[in-house]
Scaffold this active site. Sequence first.
Site, PDB file in Angstrom:
ATOM      1  N   ASP A  54      37.810  49.008  43.824  1.00  0.00           N
ATOM      2  CA  ASP A  54      37.012  48.915  45.052  1.00  0.00           C
ATOM      3  C   ASP A  54      37.429  50.076  45.942  1.00  0.00           C
ATOM      4  O   ASP A  54      38.605  50.441  46.000  1.00  0.00           O
ATOM      5  CB  ASP A  54      37.272  47.594  45.769  1.00  0.00           C
ATOM      6  CG  ASP A  54      36.679  46.397  45.052  1.00  0.00           C
ATOM      7  OD1 ASP A  54      35.537  46.520  44.578  1.00  0.00           O
ATOM      8  OD2 ASP A  54      37.337  45.349  44.983  1.00  0.00           O
ATOM      9  N   CYS A  57      39.583  44.718  42.489  1.00  0.00           N
ATOM     10  CA  CYS A  57      38.993  43.388  42.571  1.00  0.00           C
ATOM     11  C   CYS A  57      39.959  42.416  41.893  1.00  0.00           C
ATOM     12  O   CYS A  57      40.367  42.661  40.753  1.00  0.00           O
ATOM     13  CB  CYS A  57      37.629  43.352  41.892  1.00  0.00           C
ATOM     14  SG  CYS A  57      36.946  41.674  41.782  1.00  0.00           S
TER      15      CYS A  57
END
EC number: 1.7.1.13
Length: 154
Positions: A59, A52
């Site tokens: 992620d 992120c």
Amino acid sequence: MTETIYSNLTQLGGQTELPQNPEEAVLERVRNPQADVSYNVRFTAPEFTSLCPMTGQPDFAHLVIDYVPGDWLVESKSLKLFLGSFRNHGAFHEDCTISIARRLVDFLQPRWLRIGGYWYPRGGIPIDVFWQSGAMPTDVWIPDQGVPPYRGRG
């Protein structure tokens, strides 16, 4: 050693460091010996990871890349290293997914390419990103990507 369509490959068959970011990653390609035939190639990366850009938290996504080659095939180890280079790269899901597709299209000039980025939920919201380079070819069998939509516990 005799010169072949594989002679220009530098990463296959030996130890290769994971690039620190996508810009450093070197994609490699070989001439398609079956360029007169329309066929689909599928790569699946069920453990794709990026960061992120705001929080630095990881992620995760399940990527499915389908392409109908033209004159070039992507060498799979170089693709693996390119995808792995996103591990320390901060970008939103949409940017990661589309950047991968655009780089492959620019590099390979395939007859057609699509990518499905099936991102695992963060903050309670799954984000799936889909893109293709044009209309799906009608002369090639291209199966469904087979990744169900996220349903949580329901």
